[in-house]
Structures are given as C-alpha cells and as structure tokens.
Design a protein around this motif. Structure first.
Motif, PDB file in Angstrom:
ATOM      1  N   GLY A  14       0.808  -1.204   0.000  1.00 48.38           N
ATOM      2  CA  GLY A  14       0.000   0.000   0.000  1.00 48.38           C
ATOM      3  C   GLY A  14       0.846   1.261   0.000  1.00 48.38           C
ATOM      4  O   GLY A  14       1.907   1.315   0.633  1.00 48.38           O
ATOM      5  N   SER A  15       0.402   2.275  -0.692  1.00 52.32           N
ATOM      6  CA  SER A  15       1.128   3.535  -0.783  1.00 52.32           C
ATOM      7  C   SER A  15       1.249   4.181   0.596  1.00 52.32           C
ATOM      8  O   SER A  15       0.269   4.327   1.325  1.00 52.32           O
ATOM      9  CB  SER A  15       0.401   4.482  -1.741  1.00 52.32           C
ATOM     10  OG  SER A  15       1.060   5.725  -1.800  1.00 52.32           O
ATOM     11  N   GLY A  16       2.496   4.551   0.962  1.00 48.53           N
ATOM     12  CA  GLY A  16       2.721   5.248   2.225  1.00 48.53           C
ATOM     13  C   GLY A  16       2.817   4.342   3.431  1.00 48.53           C
ATOM     14  O   GLY A  16       3.013   4.832   4.549  1.00 48.53           O
ATOM     15  N   LYS A  17       2.700   3.025   3.235  1.00 57.14           N
ATOM     16  CA  LYS A  17       2.766   2.112   4.375  1.00 57.14           C
ATOM     17  C   LYS A  17       4.208   1.798   4.745  1.00 57.14           C
ATOM     18  O   LYS A  17       5.105   1.852   3.917  1.00 57.14           O
ATOM     19  CB  LYS A  17       2.017   0.816   4.059  1.00 57.14           C
ATOM     20  CG  LYS A  17       0.507   0.950   4.079  1.00 57.14           C
ATOM     21  CD  LYS A  17      -0.160  -0.416   4.017  1.00 57.14           C
ATOM     22  CE  LYS A  17      -1.668  -0.298   4.165  1.00 57.14           C
ATOM     23  NZ  LYS A  17      -2.317  -1.638   4.149  1.00 57.14           N
ATOM     24  N   ALA A  18       4.416   1.434   6.019  1.00 56.81           N
ATOM     25  CA  ALA A  18       5.743   1.053   6.494  1.00 56.81           C
ATOM     26  C   ALA A  18       6.140  -0.290   5.882  1.00 56.81           C
ATOM     27  O   ALA A  18       5.293  -1.093   5.467  1.00 56.81           O
ATOM     28  CB  ALA A  18       5.749   0.957   8.014  1.00 56.81           C
ATOM     29  N   TYR A  19       7.448  -0.561   5.858  1.00 57.39           N
ATOM     30  CA  TYR A  19       7.934  -1.783   5.239  1.00 57.39           C
ATOM     31  C   TYR A  19       7.496  -3.052   5.972  1.00 57.39           C
ATOM     32  O   TYR A  19       7.569  -4.148   5.416  1.00 57.39           O
ATOM     33  CB  TYR A  19       9.461  -1.748   5.142  1.00 57.39           C
ATOM     34  CG  TYR A  19       9.961  -0.726   4.159  1.00 57.39           C
ATOM     35  CD1 TYR A  19       9.646  -0.808   2.812  1.00 57.39           C
ATOM     36  CD2 TYR A  19      10.758   0.334   4.589  1.00 57.39           C
ATOM     37  CE1 TYR A  19      10.095   0.142   1.911  1.00 57.39           C
ATOM     38  CE2 TYR A  19      11.225   1.290   3.689  1.00 57.39           C
ATOM     39  CZ  TYR A  19      10.887   1.180   2.359  1.00 57.39           C
ATOM     40  OH  TYR A  19      11.335   2.121   1.457  1.00 57.39           O
ATOM     41  N   GLU A  20       7.052  -2.883   7.206  1.00 56.46           N
ATOM     42  CA  GLU A  20       6.594  -4.072   7.945  1.00 56.46           C
ATOM     43  C   GLU A  20       5.371  -4.713   7.292  1.00 56.46           C
ATOM     44  O   GLU A  20       5.049  -5.862   7.568  1.00 56.46           O
ATOM     45  CB  GLU A  20       6.265  -3.694   9.392  1.00 56.46           C
ATOM     46  CG  GLU A  20       5.021  -2.814   9.552  1.00 56.46           C
ATOM     47  CD  GLU A  20       4.693  -2.529  11.009  1.00 56.46           C
ATOM     48  OE1 GLU A  20       3.951  -3.338  11.608  1.00 56.46           O
ATOM     49  OE2 GLU A  20       5.185  -1.518  11.532  1.00 56.46           O
ATOM     50  N   PHE A  21       4.722  -3.979   6.384  1.00 57.19           N
ATOM     51  CA  PHE A  21       3.535  -4.508   5.717  1.00 57.19           C
ATOM     52  C   PHE A  21       3.850  -5.200   4.391  1.00 57.19           C
ATOM     53  O   PHE A  21       2.944  -5.572   3.654  1.00 57.19           O
ATOM     54  CB  PHE A  21       2.521  -3.390   5.496  1.00 57.19           C
ATOM     55  CG  PHE A  21       1.973  -2.824   6.777  1.00 57.19           C
ATOM     56  CD1 PHE A  21       1.023  -3.520   7.515  1.00 57.19           C
ATOM     57  CD2 PHE A  21       2.440  -1.605   7.276  1.00 57.19           C
ATOM     58  CE1 PHE A  21       0.529  -3.012   8.697  1.00 57.19           C
ATOM     59  CE2 PHE A  21       1.945  -1.085   8.454  1.00 57.19           C
ATOM     60  CZ  PHE A  21       0.990  -1.791   9.179  1.00 57.19           C
ATOM     61  N   VAL A  22       5.145  -5.356   4.094  1.00 52.19           N
ATOM     62  CA  VAL A  22       5.526  -6.122   2.897  1.00 52.19           C
ATOM     63  C   VAL A  22       5.034  -7.554   3.039  1.00 52.19           C
ATOM     64  O   VAL A  22       5.219  -8.191   4.080  1.00 52.19           O
ATOM     65  CB  VAL A  22       7.069  -6.113   2.712  1.00 52.19           C
ATOM     66  CG1 VAL A  22       7.485  -7.137   1.655  1.00 52.19           C
ATOM     67  CG2 VAL A  22       7.546  -4.725   2.321  1.00 52.19           C
TER      68      VAL A  22
END
Length: 323
Positions: free
Chosen positions: A102-110
């Motif tokens: 998602g755009s603007g999300k932190a890398y933890e959401f990869v």
C-alpha cells in the motif's frame, strides 16, 4: 493403464477451470503437500497472471492467490524453454511485493511471497526434481545464522529473515521417475507429469481432483475443446522441439566448419613454415659454398677451410669438386 484415472492437465485446470471457491480444495491439497503445512486459500488475486487469453494456450499459465496468512502464492506452469526463467520468477515475486504494498505504508507490511513453478524443461543442472530457494544470512567469519531479535519476532511472529523474504519452489515434473513414488507429494508430481492419478493415492486434493477433473466426466463439448487444446499444445511443443534440434544441428555444422577452417589454416601455416625452412636451408648452403670457394681461391688448404668453418674436409672437397 489399470487402476488409474486420467485427469485434465494441471495447467488447463488453472487456466480454464480454477475460478471459484469450489476448486480451492484441489489446489489447497497440492500446496499443503508441497509446503508441509495446511494451506487455506482466501481468494484469487487479479493480476496479469490471471488474465485468460486463449491465444496463449499453455506456454505459460500461472495464478496468484492469497492464503489465510495473508501471504501471496504464485503457482505457475511453464511448458516452453526460457533461458532467463530464473530472472523472470525473481521479477514476478518482486513485482508482486510492490503491487501489494500500500502507498505510504511502512515496510513491515511487505507481504511474504511464495513462488511455485512447475516446469517441463531443463531450468538448470541438478539431479533432483524439486528445488527450494530462500534467503539466508550467515556470518562470513563464524558461519552463524542471523535470526530476528525479540522485537522483530513479536512484530512479525517469525523467527528468521527467510520467513519474511520471497521463497521459491521449482518442480521439474519432466525429470520425475514415475516408478519411484515415495510420499504423497510424489503422488502430486506423478499427476503433474503424467496427467493420471492412481486409485491408491492418498495425497490431499487428489481425491477432489478425481471428482472434478476426470476427463471421462467432461461434457462432449468441453472434452472436444480440451482435446483440441492438448493437440495444439503437442503440435506447438513438437514445433519448438524441432527448432531446438535444428538449431543444435546448425551449431554443430558451424563448429565442424570452423574446425575445418582452423585445420586448413594450421596446415597452411605448417606448409609455409616448412617452405621457409627449406628456403633458409638452401640459402645457408649457397652461402657456405660461396665462402668455401672464396677461401679456396685465396690459397687456403681444404684442411684450413674445414677448420675455419667447423665442417668436415669431405664437405669442403665435395663443394670444390662441384664447382
């Protein structure tokens, strides 16, 4: 073939039949046997891999799904040889990560991506028929394996970096020995290679596949379409195989031609060297003769000439007599 059931090809199933939740159980069985954990499919994700194009036939058939862990699993069947196939599955996994970030999300959401490829060509040299690839971090001095720290473990509910990075499976179905079925995963690979399922098979999903994918149970129209597609696939495979064989013969002929040219050049060089050597020998003999006669004309004896030129008296005598 006794006690076996002919099923629709796996790639045909993925491309033309795998479209609703009633089919999930079949693929869930395959994934569970391969990944050694129970897999639950939540949905089919729309992407280029899911676009059904009749003109593509079965050169490349793949599908992307989301499982109960919110991971992305790419299941792909590749029939035709591609020398850059490994780079392509790397690109596919990377693109899946970016497309689902998602755009603007932190890398933890990869999202974790698992790429599973069933290939029917020599994707690389190796004696096994199933290969797993993953990312590990090891110390270059102590060879210890890096693991996540406590905060990371709590955040991701994972222990090692490889649990976060893309994971790859290569199933070389064509290399499987049909006489050596060792476990339930091999039962699936047997089906992937032959299109048949033995009555004795117990692997997850295959019983459902027998109910859903049996060729004999297809409608006359659907079966005619399937057989036409398989005929086209075989013709295309034969055509591509002919191209490969022709190219190999062309390369062989070119190598033989280059070898002939190299041999001719080598012989020409050897002949030229021999001629040069002979010419040099003749020149040296003439020079010797001229020197001997010169010495003889100024009154040196044959013995003195032989001693001065470091040759025998017989040679000196022969040169003088020939003159």
């Amino acid at each position: 073939m006794k006690n076996v059931t002919e099923l629709v090809r796996f790639d045909w199933f993925i491309k033309f039949m795998f479209r609703d939740k009633s089919d999930f159980e079949i693929l869930e069985g395959f994934l569970s046997e391969l990944l050694k954990e129970d897999i639950t499919i939540l949905e089919i994700l729309e992407s280029e891999s899911n676009q059904t194009r009749r003109g593509d036939k079965f050169n490349r058939v793949d599908i992307m799904i989301r499982n109960s862990k919110d991971e992305r699993i790419i299941v792909e069947v590749q029939n035709n040889e591609e020398h850059d196939y490994l780079q392509r599955i790397l690109f596919g996994a990377s693109k899946t990560i970016t497309d689902n970030m998602g755009s603007g999300k932190a890398y933890e959401f990869v999202k974790k991506v698992i790429s599973i490829s069933v290939v029917y060509f020599e994707v690389g040299q190796g004696e096994d028929y199933i290969y797993q690839g993953m990312t590990q971090f090891r110390g270059i001095h102590l060879n210890d394996e890096l693991i996540l720290n406590e905060v990371q473990q709590q955040l991701f509910n994972k222990l090692k970096p490889q649990d976060l990075f893309p994971e790859y499976y290569l199933i070389k179905a064509g290399d499987f020995d049909e006489e050596k079925i060792k476990n339930t995963l091999d039962e699936w690979v047997y089906f992937l290679k032959t299109g048949y399922v033995k009555d004795s098979f117990k692997a997850k999903g295959l019983d459902k596949a027998k109910q859903k994918l049996t060729v004999a149970k297809m409608s006359a129209r659907k079966r005619a379409q399937y057989e036409q597609d398989i005929k086209h696939l075989r013709s295309e495979a034969s055509f591509l195989r002919t191209q490969v064989v022709n190219e190999r013969f062309r390369i062989k002929a070119e190598k033989e031609k280059q070898a002939e040219i190299a041999l001719a050049v080598k012989n020409a060089k050897a002949e030229a060297a021999a001629e040069a050597e002979e010419a040099a020998k003749i020149t040296a003999e003439k020079a010797l003769e001229k020197t001997v006669i010169g010495f003889y004309k100024i009154g040196l004896s044959k013995e003195k000439i032989a001693e001065a030129l470091n040759i025998s008296v017989e040679i000196v005598t022969k040169i003088i007599e020939n003159q």
